[in-house]
Write a protein that holds these residues in place. Structure first.
Motif, PDB file in Angstrom:
ATOM      1  N   GLN A 172       0.848  -1.190   0.000  1.00  0.00           N
ATOM      2  CA  GLN A 172       0.000   0.000   0.000  1.00  0.00           C
ATOM      3  C   GLN A 172       0.885   1.242   0.000  1.00  0.00           C
ATOM      4  O   GLN A 172       1.742   1.395   0.873  1.00  0.00           O
ATOM      5  N   THR A 173       0.730   2.119  -0.988  1.00  0.00           N
ATOM      6  CA  THR A 173       1.533   3.331  -1.098  1.00  0.00           C
ATOM      7  C   THR A 173       0.610   4.539  -1.270  1.00  0.00           C
ATOM      8  O   THR A 173      -0.609   4.401  -1.444  1.00  0.00           O
ATOM      9  N   ARG A 174       1.195   5.729  -1.294  1.00  0.00           N
ATOM     10  CA  ARG A 174       0.393   6.940  -1.509  1.00  0.00           C
ATOM     11  C   ARG A 174      -0.113   7.041  -2.936  1.00  0.00           C
ATOM     12  O   ARG A 174      -0.988   7.846  -3.244  1.00  0.00           O
ATOM     13  N   TYR A 175       0.447   6.206  -3.832  1.00  0.00           N
ATOM     14  CA  TYR A 175      -0.004   6.205  -5.218  1.00  0.00           C
ATOM     15  C   TYR A 175      -1.098   5.173  -5.464  1.00  0.00           C
ATOM     16  O   TYR A 175      -1.661   5.117  -6.556  1.00  0.00           O
ATOM     17  N   GLY A 176      -1.362   4.362  -4.485  1.00  0.00           N
ATOM     18  CA  GLY A 176      -2.316   3.274  -4.615  1.00  0.00           C
ATOM     19  C   GLY A 176      -1.664   1.956  -4.231  1.00  0.00           C
ATOM     20  O   GLY A 176      -0.522   1.919  -3.729  1.00  0.00           O
ATOM     21  N   LEU A 199      12.847  -8.084  -5.578  1.00  0.00           N
ATOM     22  CA  LEU A 199      11.884  -7.715  -4.544  1.00  0.00           C
ATOM     23  C   LEU A 199      12.400  -6.570  -3.678  1.00  0.00           C
ATOM     24  O   LEU A 199      11.639  -5.666  -3.308  1.00  0.00           O
ATOM     25  N   GLY A 200      13.685  -6.593  -3.363  1.00  0.00           N
ATOM     26  CA  GLY A 200      14.258  -5.509  -2.575  1.00  0.00           C
ATOM     27  C   GLY A 200      14.164  -4.176  -3.287  1.00  0.00           C
ATOM     28  O   GLY A 200      13.818  -3.147  -2.685  1.00  0.00           O
ATOM     29  N   ALA A 201      14.450  -4.176  -4.587  1.00  0.00           N
ATOM     30  CA  ALA A 201      14.359  -2.939  -5.360  1.00  0.00           C
ATOM     31  C   ALA A 201      12.914  -2.468  -5.469  1.00  0.00           C
ATOM     32  O   ALA A 201      12.628  -1.267  -5.397  1.00  0.00           O
ATOM     33  N   PHE A 202      11.989  -3.401  -5.655  1.00  0.00           N
ATOM     34  CA  PHE A 202      10.573  -3.035  -5.741  1.00  0.00           C
ATOM     35  C   PHE A 202      10.089  -2.412  -4.434  1.00  0.00           C
ATOM     36  O   PHE A 202       9.440  -1.360  -4.436  1.00  0.00           O
ATOM     37  N   ARG A 203      10.391  -3.051  -3.308  1.00  0.00           N
ATOM     38  CA  ARG A 203       9.906  -2.567  -2.016  1.00  0.00           C
ATOM     39  C   ARG A 203      10.482  -1.198  -1.657  1.00  0.00           C
ATOM     40  O   ARG A 203       9.864  -0.439  -0.913  1.00  0.00           O
ATOM     41  N   VAL A 206       8.764   1.592  -4.678  1.00  0.00           N
ATOM     42  CA  VAL A 206       7.322   1.836  -4.808  1.00  0.00           C
ATOM     43  C   VAL A 206       6.847   3.013  -3.977  1.00  0.00           C
ATOM     44  O   VAL A 206       5.806   3.615  -4.278  1.00  0.00           O
ATOM     45  N   HIS A 207       7.611   3.390  -2.958  1.00  0.00           N
ATOM     46  CA  HIS A 207       7.149   4.438  -2.058  1.00  0.00           C
ATOM     47  C   HIS A 207       7.550   5.847  -2.509  1.00  0.00           C
ATOM     48  O   HIS A 207       6.994   6.821  -2.005  1.00  0.00           O
ATOM     49  N   TYR A 208       8.516   5.964  -3.423  1.00  0.00           N
ATOM     50  CA  TYR A 208       8.934   7.313  -3.825  1.00  0.00           C
ATOM     51  C   TYR A 208       8.899   7.546  -5.328  1.00  0.00           C
ATOM     52  O   TYR A 208       9.042   8.696  -5.770  1.00  0.00           O
ATOM     53  N   GLU A 209       8.724   6.525  -6.141  1.00  0.00           N
ATOM     54  CA  GLU A 209       8.627   6.712  -7.595  1.00  0.00           C
ATOM     55  C   GLU A 209       7.152   6.855  -7.967  1.00  0.00           C
ATOM     56  O   GLU A 209       6.366   5.920  -7.785  1.00  0.00           O
ATOM     57  N   ASP A 210       6.759   8.025  -8.494  1.00  0.00           N
ATOM     58  CA  ASP A 210       5.360   8.205  -8.861  1.00  0.00           C
ATOM     59  C   ASP A 210       5.013   7.541 -10.185  1.00  0.00           C
ATOM     60  O   ASP A 210       3.862   7.222 -10.455  1.00  0.00           O
ATOM     61  N   ASP A 211       6.012   7.314 -11.034  1.00  0.00           N
ATOM     62  CA  ASP A 211       5.812   6.683 -12.335  1.00  0.00           C
ATOM     63  C   ASP A 211       6.054   5.182 -12.190  1.00  0.00           C
ATOM     64  O   ASP A 211       7.116   4.748 -11.738  1.00  0.00           O
ATOM     65  N   LEU A 212       5.077   4.377 -12.594  1.00  0.00           N
ATOM     66  CA  LEU A 212       5.204   2.922 -12.467  1.00  0.00           C
ATOM     67  C   LEU A 212       6.339   2.376 -13.334  1.00  0.00           C
ATOM     68  O   LEU A 212       6.993   1.399 -12.966  1.00  0.00           O
ATOM     69  N   VAL A 213       6.583   3.010 -14.468  1.00  0.00           N
ATOM     70  CA  VAL A 213       7.698   2.585 -15.325  1.00  0.00           C
ATOM     71  C   VAL A 213       9.025   2.768 -14.598  1.00  0.00           C
ATOM     72  O   VAL A 213       9.933   1.927 -14.714  1.00  0.00           O
ATOM     73  N   GLU A 214       9.148   3.838 -13.814  1.00  0.00           N
ATOM     74  CA  GLU A 214      10.380   4.069 -13.067  1.00  0.00           C
ATOM     75  C   GLU A 214      10.586   2.994 -12.002  1.00  0.00           C
ATOM     76  O   GLU A 214      11.723   2.602 -11.707  1.00  0.00           O
ATOM     77  N   VAL A 215       9.509   2.506 -11.418  1.00  0.00           N
ATOM     78  CA  VAL A 215       9.618   1.417 -10.444  1.00  0.00           C
ATOM     79  C   VAL A 215      10.199   0.177 -11.116  1.00  0.00           C
ATOM     80  O   VAL A 215      11.115  -0.477 -10.595  1.00  0.00           O
ATOM     81  N   VAL A 216       9.673  -0.136 -12.299  1.00  0.00           N
ATOM     82  CA  VAL A 216      10.155  -1.306 -13.030  1.00  0.00           C
ATOM     83  C   VAL A 216      11.614  -1.121 -13.447  1.00  0.00           C
ATOM     84  O   VAL A 216      12.435  -2.042 -13.339  1.00  0.00           O
ATOM     85  N   ASP A 217      11.948   0.071 -13.927  1.00  0.00           N
ATOM     86  CA  ASP A 217      13.331   0.340 -14.320  1.00  0.00           C
ATOM     87  C   ASP A 217      14.282   0.229 -13.133  1.00  0.00           C
ATOM     88  O   ASP A 217      15.428  -0.217 -13.280  1.00  0.00           O
ATOM     89  N   HIS A 218      13.813   0.631 -11.962  1.00  0.00           N
ATOM     90  CA  HIS A 218      14.633   0.512 -10.755  1.00  0.00           C
ATOM     91  C   HIS A 218      14.933  -0.963 -10.458  1.00  0.00           C
ATOM     92  O   HIS A 218      16.060  -1.315 -10.085  1.00  0.00           O
TER      93      HIS A 218
END
Length: 377
Positions: A172-176, A199-203, A206-218
């Motif tokens: 659960q994040t501020r983005y949904g 999983l470590g990179a995702f967790r 997810v809390h500071y990247e507003d763009d979902l693509v940036e989460v995946v790239d991370h």
């Protein structure tokens, strides 16, 4: 929440290992048979006493106390039969062999029992460590996450394994609500390591990247970075290197009635609406994490699909889709989802597990990870 489900034990190590183990177990009994043949034929001039004395000790290597005592009992019976047949009871050597056989049998049985107890203790400790690692790596999916209800299931194909190369999480994040489901190429410890990196990179992201693509790239950058570090530090050490790529799907469910998805070479999730399950295929196919050099054009995009109250979303790995029966037919996941549409989340996972294992005859060829999400009213 995560259903505490496991795949039933599948085949052990490779077939050649099973053959070698079976031969080792049969060796004490084969020796007793050889001694019997020698003693009951003109070849009885060969001294066979030490061969029978060795049978309990050999049995203790591969069998438990009962198997050791069975081998000792057979050796004792052969000794009595051959001594009677050859009228050798008057000689001191017969009694010496019998005494030595009894002593070795007793010592072997006690040793076998001690080894069995120690091995069981070690396996129990390893099992507890594996369960603790599972709770850290594949921690339970919360039953309530903002506008959705969720549940998950993990089935490891490898015998005795608690975790493998499949991964999932929901946060659960501020983005949904943000979810990930992924599958590492390969198996074993390198696959577990790659899953932990993603999983470590995702967790974290997810809390500071507003763009979902940036989460995946991370996640992809973390995978490549760890692979490069491991390669430089270990000079090709195969056992410690992570796998080359990971198929992954990252989803975001905001308060608005839709779901956003970035798919990197992963099987499309299924959306169940009005009793019909359909895949949410990506508009532009993209390669898995770790293979970013094959992306031509923009690095990625987010696809959006309606996700209204009463809809059910099923994220899964290819271990479900590629499960085959004895006739080499694939498992019909969409059909199973439609057949179980009226069940609660936990009951749905129980039914899916039963149907999947029934389809493959109880033996999975690949790990299975499933995350089930219901949109609340």
């Amino acid at each position: 929440m995560r259903a505490p489900l496991r795949s039933p034990p599948g085949p052990g190590a490779g077939g050649h290992h099973q053959v070698l183990f079976a031969l080792a177990e049969a060796l004490p009994f084969a020796i007793a048979l050889v001694v019997l043949v020698i003693e009951l034929t003109p070849a009885h001039v060969v001294y066979t006493g030490p061969m029978l004395v060795a049978t309990p000790a050999l049995a203790a290597v591969t069998m438990g106390p009962r198997g050791t005592l069975a081998a000792a009992g057979l050796a004792l019976a052969v000794s009595v039969v051959t001594a009677t047949h050859n009228r050798a009871w008057g000689g001191q050597q017969v009694y010496t062999n019998l005494l030595a056989l009894c002593l070795v049998a007793a010592a072997s049985a006690m040793t076998s029992r001690a080894v069995r107890i120690r091995r069981d203790q070690e396996l129990d400790q390893v099992r507890r460590i594996a369960e603790a690692a599972q709770e850290v790596l594949l921690r339970p999916v919360p039953a309530r996450l903002g506008p959705v209800r969720a549940a998950s299931m993990y089935l490891a194909a490898e015998t005795g394994a608690q975790i493998g190369g499949d991964l999932y999480d929901a946060v659960q994040t501020r983005y949904g609500v943000r979810l990930i489901v992924g599958d590492v190429r390969g198996k074993g410890l390198p696959a577990v390591r790659a899953a932990a990196v993603v999983l470590g990179a995702f967790r974290e992201s997810v809390h500071y990247e507003d763009d979902l693509v940036e989460v995946v790239d991370h996640c992809g950058a973390a995978l490549r970075r760890d692979a490069a570090t491991a390669s430089a530090g270990l000079a090709g050490g195969e056992d410690a290197l992570i796998e080359g790529f990971v198929t992954a799907l990252v989803a975001q469910i905001p308060d608005a009635l839709h779901v956003q998805i970035v798919n990197r070479g992963h099987p499309a999730p299924l959306l169940l609406r009005d009793g019909e399950a359909r895949p949410l295929a990506p508009t532009v196919p993209l390669p898995p994490l770790g293979l970013e050099e094959f992306i031509s054009g923009p690095p990625g995009r987010t696809d959006s699909y309606p996700f209204a109250p009463g809809d059910r979303l099923l994220l899964h790995t290819d271990g479900v889709l590629e499960a085959r029966d004895g006739d080499d037919a694939f498992f019909d996941l969409a059909g199973a989802m439609e057949a179980l549409r009226d069940r609660t989340r936990q009951s749905f996972l129980e039914g899916l597990r039963a149907a999947l294992l029934r389809h493959v005859g109880g033996r999975l060829a690949d790990d299975v990870a499933v995350v089930l999400v219901d949109r609340c009213e």
